[in-house]
Write a protein that holds these residues in place. Structure first.
Motif, mmCIF file in Angstrom:
data_model
loop_
_atom_site.group_PDB
_atom_site.id
_atom_site.type_symbol
_atom_site.label_atom_id
_atom_site.label_comp_id
_atom_site.label_asym_id
_atom_site.label_seq_id
_atom_site.Cartn_x
_atom_site.Cartn_y
_atom_site.Cartn_z
ATOM 1 N N VAL A 101 0.849 -1.209 0.000
ATOM 2 C CA VAL A 101 0.000 0.000 0.000
ATOM 3 C C VAL A 101 0.876 1.247 0.000
ATOM 4 N N LEU A 153 -8.668 2.038 0.570
ATOM 5 C CA LEU A 153 -8.078 3.389 0.662
ATOM 6 C C LEU A 153 -9.101 4.438 0.238
ATOM 7 N N THR A 190 -8.890 8.640 1.173
ATOM 8 C CA THR A 190 -7.504 8.907 0.789
ATOM 9 C C THR A 190 -7.397 9.780 -0.464
#
Lengths: 261, 294
Positions: free
Chosen positions: A208, A244, A249
């Motif tokens: 990630v 995410l 994000t």
């Protein structure tokens, strides 16, 4: 009387030099004849400057202060201030060289993680003051099509450390009683982000981190997936990407498609 | 000169001549939840120079309830160098965004040779300084498109070269630049002690029509043998002598928007509110005397 620039230059040098009782003759001679205790008078200004800057560093690095103690923190802060006086009229970003200073400060060489904990506190502050932006919420934004270029939230900051800095930081945020905790060196990858009101510090897998790092450089989903799979063979890019995106994000409305002819 | 900024009062409704408080982050939530009655709140402009985040979210919410006063501490109006253009731009953006009812800065310097010193440093009161301060106020007022208030400093040193007494320097700065004065009565008291002048006489030399706001704060006393110096640390209650000077000033010039400043060892919000109420009481008494004289 020297011209105004000469006085202000001498006063600036005096105020930012290491604390001490010595007032240069040029400054002392500015006072009216018979002025009582010139050294005490100038010292008020110097104390004001140092007190304000030490307080600014304490506000930004509370975990560091807790780790090293109030007295040592003050000592380190004064050393830092004398080396790195502020250059901007707002103190919000003062101390951005403090992590590096601590990492190289011989007096804390036995605490090798200190610089990285300070770096995390600095990123936390940056995320706190970063520009506001609405995270993406629509379904298209959570689907990692190869040819979209997701844009990270403006508050997003990335860091990695060979120490468990986020754990050390969490243990030293509040005023809880001190306890001894064994935290063997273990590499951490961190995303610091403020998708809503609160700043969050998230530990993320290496894959990630690699994808986020690629996005920060302007990569497409295809590019980020390549990086993530290189970092972590067998990486489930789609699942991580969706998680995410749901975590705020990415920024709304900024994913762009490549127009292929 | 003052007609240069005729729109000063058009931007925001005038603030009532009552006492407000300086707002600290520790009090954001309580202020928003309880909404105590206050004529205005004041913030240090430099603390809102971040791009976004909670400080702006809270200030936006507070601006829905209270008129704002922006009080700058970093413009360096007494600096020998040109003003910091970036700082001026950030100031202007904040004024455009929040439309504060009052805008103020200091007769002091805080920047030289690329260093930001984060203290309000003293200026020798010479003709040269007068020109510099006037030009800097001009630049700031032009950038913001409105007149500002400038505050008298608390000082710990004076200069043998000073040619103009402090009250006359301030009056001259105001007359030449079209700004008005933010009269900090605690600063007058602190400087009077440190330099041995009479604060009453000092205050009597400031024409009331130039005063747009009053500041009140606490200070501390440092003692070393026979030598004592008063330090303007904004960390305690307003002292009895300063309350007395405040009452006398209001009796002479009438009431003004007044601010309780408390920046170090910040107490509970209730303590600040009580101090502001006390200022209102003192001002009402002073104002009765003012009305009787007028």
């Amino acid at each position: 009387m020297p011209p105004l620039p000469e006085f202000q230059s001498a006063m600036s040098r005096y105020l930012t030099s290491a604390p001490g009782p010595e007032v240069p003759a040029l400054l002392r001679n500015l006072l009216p004849p018979g002025s009582s205790r010139p050294d005490k008078r100038f010292a008020v200004y110097k104390n004001n400057v140092y007190a304000r800057l030490v307080d600014a560093l304490r506000d930004t690095f509370p975990a560091i202060e807790r780790l090293v103690g109030e007295e040592f923190f003050r000592y380190a802060a004064v050393e830092y201030i004398a080396q790195t006086p502020p250059v901007t009229a707002s103190l919000l970003a003062y101390g951005n060289g403090f992590p590096e200073f601590l990492a190289g400060f011989p007096a804390v060489a036995q605490l090798p993680y200190l610089g990285d904990v300070a770096r995390l506190e600095l990123l936390y502050l940056e995320a706190y003051h970063a520009a506001d932006a609405e995270p993406s919420g629509d379904a298209s934004a959570v689907t990692p099509d190869d040819d979209i270029f997701p844009k990270l939230h403006p508050s997003a900051r990335l860091m990695t450390s060979p120490f468990q800095v986020s754990r050390i930081w969490e243990l030293n945020r509040g005023a809880a009683a001190f306890e001894e905790v064994a935290l063997p060196p273990l590499r951490e990858y961190l995303l610091v982000i403020r998708p809503a009101r609160e700043v969050e510090v998230r530990r993320v897998p290496f894959g990630v981190y690699a994808a986020l790092f690629a996005f920060a450089q302007g990569a497409s989903c295809a590019g980020a997936r390549d990086e993530a799979e290189w970092a972590e063979p067998g990486f489930d890019f789609r699942a991580h990407y969706e998680s995410l995106a749901r975590g705020g994000t990415f920024v709304a409305g900024t994913t762009e498609r490549i127009h292929r002819s | 000169m003052r007609a240069q900024f005729p729109h000063l009062c058009d931007r925001a409704p005038p603030i009532p001549a009552k006492a407000g408080i300086g707002v600290k982050p520790a009090h954001y939530r309580e202020l928003l939840a309880d909404r105590p009655s206050l004529p205005f709140i004041e913030v240090h402009t430099e603390n809102y120079m971040g791009e976004g985040g909670p400080p702006h979210a809270y200030l936006e919410a507070l601006a829905e309830i209270y008129p704002l006063s922006f009080h700058g501490v970093g413009m360096s109006l007494g600096g020998a160098e040109a003003l910091d253009r970036g700082h001026l731009r950030r100031w202007r953006a904040l004024v455009e965004r929040y439309q504060p009812a009052l805008v103020s800065e200091h007769i002091a310097w805080s920047r030289f040779g690329g260093l930001a010193l984060h203290d309000l440093l003293p200026v020798p009161y010479t003709r040269q300084s007068l020109g510099i301060v006037r030009n800097h106020i001009d630049a700031m007022q032009t950038a913001l498109g409105r007149a500002i208030l400038v505050e008298n400093p608390s000082t710990y040193i004076s200069f043998r070269e000073s040619e103009i007494a402090e009250p006359e320097f301030l009056v001259e700065v105001a007359r030449r630049s079209g700004c008005r004065l933010l009269l900090d009565i605690n600063n007058v008291y602190v400087s009077a002690h440190n330099h041995g002048f009479d604060p009453r006489n000092w205050l009597s030399r400031i024409p009331g029509d130039l005063v747009g706001e009053i500041h009140l704060a606490g200070h501390s006393l440092i003692r070393d043998g026979d030598f004592t110096i008063r330090v303007d640390d904004h960390g305690s209650h307003v002292c009895p002598d300063v309350w007395g000077l405040y009452a006398e000033t209001v009796a002479r010039i009438g009431p003004r928007p007044t601010l309780i400043e408390w920046d170090t060892d910040v107490p509970e919000l209730a303590v600040l509110l009580e101090e502001a109420r006390r200022a209102d009481t003192v001002a009402e008494e002073g104002d009765t005397r003012h009305a009787a004289v007028a």
